[in-house]
Design a protein around this motif. Structure first.
Motif, mmCIF file in Angstrom:
data_model
loop_
_atom_site.group_PDB
_atom_site.id
_atom_site.type_symbol
_atom_site.label_atom_id
_atom_site.label_comp_id
_atom_site.label_asym_id
_atom_site.label_seq_id
_atom_site.Cartn_x
_atom_site.Cartn_y
_atom_site.Cartn_z
ATOM 1 N N SER A 175 0.833 -1.206 0.000
ATOM 2 C CA SER A 175 0.000 0.000 0.000
ATOM 3 C C SER A 175 0.869 1.259 0.000
ATOM 4 C CB SER A 175 -0.933 0.005 1.216
ATOM 5 O OG SER A 175 -0.183 -0.141 2.414
ATOM 6 N N GLN A 195 2.099 5.067 -0.212
ATOM 7 C CA GLN A 195 1.433 6.255 0.302
ATOM 8 C C GLN A 195 2.333 7.470 0.205
ATOM 9 O OE1 GLN A 195 0.492 5.771 4.470
ATOM 10 N NE2 GLN A 195 2.561 5.120 5.008
ATOM 11 N N ARG A 205 -1.106 11.289 5.945
ATOM 12 C CA ARG A 205 -0.757 10.192 5.044
ATOM 13 C C ARG A 205 -1.901 9.977 4.053
ATOM 14 N NH1 ARG A 205 2.583 9.055 9.317
ATOM 15 N NH2 ARG A 205 4.523 8.005 8.726
ATOM 16 N N GLN A 206 -1.553 9.969 2.769
ATOM 17 C CA GLN A 206 -2.545 9.774 1.707
ATOM 18 C C GLN A 206 -2.170 8.518 0.930
ATOM 19 O OE1 GLN A 206 -5.087 11.951 0.934
ATOM 20 N NE2 GLN A 206 -4.575 13.793 2.088
ATOM 21 N N LYS A 207 -3.136 7.628 0.758
ATOM 22 C CA LYS A 207 -2.881 6.422 -0.034
ATOM 23 C C LYS A 207 -2.935 6.774 -1.511
ATOM 24 C CE LYS A 207 -4.246 2.908 3.300
ATOM 25 N NZ LYS A 207 -5.049 1.704 3.560
ATOM 26 N N LYS A 257 -0.584 6.203 -5.203
ATOM 27 C CA LYS A 257 0.519 5.516 -5.852
ATOM 28 C C LYS A 257 1.271 6.513 -6.728
ATOM 29 C CE LYS A 257 1.674 1.354 -8.481
ATOM 30 N NZ LYS A 257 1.134 0.175 -9.192
#
Length: 482
Positions: free
Chosen positions: A50, A52, A66-68, A70
């Motif tokens: 995952s 981030q 924190r942002q998921k 890619k």
């Protein structure tokens, strides 16, 4: 035993890899962690299932988001919460506060370097070309210039700068040298107006704007390290874009040697930042040495090793006039000037009285008071009233702007054909700015005595005088407008 004079301050602001931030150490490196301004740090954690983006808001108590997402790389707008993401050839710009995508673009070839060059423009560098991409409207990136063949093959692009007037660009690349441990630097200086390039040999450069004494218009200045093979490095400070026949000429200082340390004959700059607030140049080398230079003279002020680790990115710290830098170990370092020690260090260690006087005046710092008093007394004694007036006007913390100094000018005999010295003094002060309380009262008293109080009205309108009850009492019966 007296403490040694240290003209800088140095501290660790935070560490990215330590809790509570806990960025993956593998992500703390050039390309994956960015510092586009003193507001945000962004790290891309690409490993694992995952990926981030970690955003540290330096202006909000180092808060972490924190942002998921890619992405191979991310850079935050230097002013607002707008982030640019890159994955392969796909580029996207998001407004984080509105949670909305603003723009996207698929580049025809890989981006090898990118950077915000203003709050509205991102620079994109490919293997052959430099583009500018505006975040406004739907327009695609616009080609600015082609990379010169001398900065293409075998070169890693490590920096790109645009002058404040948007007329000059500087592309910086490094490549392997001909001997072990030697890294060559190549820079392409490009004029947008003339569509021409000049190649420079060196590892770092930056633009700034200064006010040149005796000139109304600001000067666009390029500072860069000049490093030719088998020659010691030098610092160049020069104005760009000004005609050599323009009034006041072109600002340029004598190139200054960069004092490399004995243990680093092949060391080279990796970052250069110029403080707009202080007009000082901060350079950090590959080996972790900090160099401090003065823009107006180009003179080296200080050198010290601040880290044994590599600082791979840095930016100006606008509030202090210092810089922030990030090391490979995750340290976020702040370097600034030690206001109480900078001028005494120049006086005591460098033995450069003129540089001490110039910096004390420009930055309003202590440490050169005796030098100012001596210079003033010498000029008064030699009959140089204008010179003495300028020294008094420029004195730090107004140490030479007192009733006693006014009395010195009143006691100085007038030269034939010249105005009275005290009026020359006031003229210099008014040209520089606003009179203080003592100066305002004494000038008003002299003009009232001579029946020229009408001159005061102009200066009151220009906010050149400090208005007090005593001033009002002097002029109340002279001019109802005042």
């Amino acid at each position: 035993m007296a403490q040694p004079q240290v003209p800088i301050t140095y501290s660790e602001v935070l560490n990215l890899v330590n809790p509570p931030i806990s960025v993956s150490p593998d992500s703390v490196k050039f390309g994956l962690t960015s510092l586009e301004s003193d507001k945000f740090i962004v790290s891309c954690e690409t490993a694992g299932e995952s990926p981030q983006i970690v955003i540290i808001d330096l202006s909000a108590g180092n808060s972490v988001t924190r942002q998921k997402m890619k992405a191979e790389a991310a850079i935050m707008n230097p002013v607002v919460k707008v982030i640019a993401l890159r994955a392969g050839e796909t580029l996207q710009i998001f407004n984080l506060e509105l949670r909305a995508k603003m723009k996207s673009h698929v580049a025809p070839s890989p981006i090898v370097y990118w950077k915000w060059v203003s709050p509205n423009v991102i620079a994109l560098v490919t293997a052959t070309t430099v583009f500018h991409w505006s975040i406004e409207g739907d327009s695609p990136p616009v080609k600015i210039f082609d990379r010169n063949p001398q900065i293409v093959d075998g070169h890693q692009i490590i920096n790109y700068q645009v002058s404040e007037d948007n007329k000059w660009c500087l592309l910086v690349g490094i490549s392997a040298g001909g001997a072990p441990g030697v890294i060559n630097g190549t820079m392409q200086l490009y004029s947008i107006e003339k569509s021409v390039s000049q190649m420079l040999q060196g590892h770092a450069g930056a633009f700034t704007v200064i006010k040149v004494p005796g000139r109304d218009e600001p000067a666009q200045i390029l500072c860069f390290e000049d490093k030719k093979p088998d020659q010691p490095p030098k610092l160049f400070v020069m104005e760009v874009g000004r005609d050599k026949n323009a009034p006041g000429g072109v600002f340029r200082v004598t190139p200054q040697n960069i004092p490399l340390p004995p243990d680093g004959p092949n060391d080279f700059p990796v970052t250069m930042n110029i403080s707009k607030k202080l007009s000082l140049i901060y350079v950090i080398s590959k080996m972790g040495y900090l160099y401090l230079f003065d823009v107006f003279s180009g003179k080296p002020i200080y050198r010290a090793r601040i880290t044994t680790d590599t600082v791979f990115v840095s930016t100006e710290h606008s509030a202090t006039g210092g810089i922030l830098g990030i090391t490979r170990r995750g340290q976020v370092l702040h370097v600034g000037i030690n206001e109480s020690q900078l001028v005494p260090y120049i006086v005591g260690q460098l033995k450069d009285a003129q540089l001490a006087i110039d910096l004390a005046s420009r930055l309003n710092l202590p440490g050169a008071d005796e030098l100012y008093v001596t210079q003033f007394n010498n000029l008064i004694a030699s009959g140089d009233v204008q010179g003495a007036a300028r020294v008094a006007a420029d004195s730090p913390r107004q140490i030479l702007r007192t009733p006693a100094i006014i009395a010195r000018f009143q006691q100085t005999p007038a030269q034939p054909g010249q105005p009275q010295p005290v009026f020359q003094y006031f003229s210099v002060l008014l040209e520089k700015g606003k009179l203080n309380r003592f100066e305002t009262i004494e000038l008003a008293r002299l003009l009232v005595q001579q029946g020229r109080a009408n001159l005061l009205e102009k200066w009151v309108g220009e906010d050149k005088l400090e208005l007090t009850e005593e001033f009002g009492d002097l002029v109340v019966g002279i001019d109802v407008n005042l």
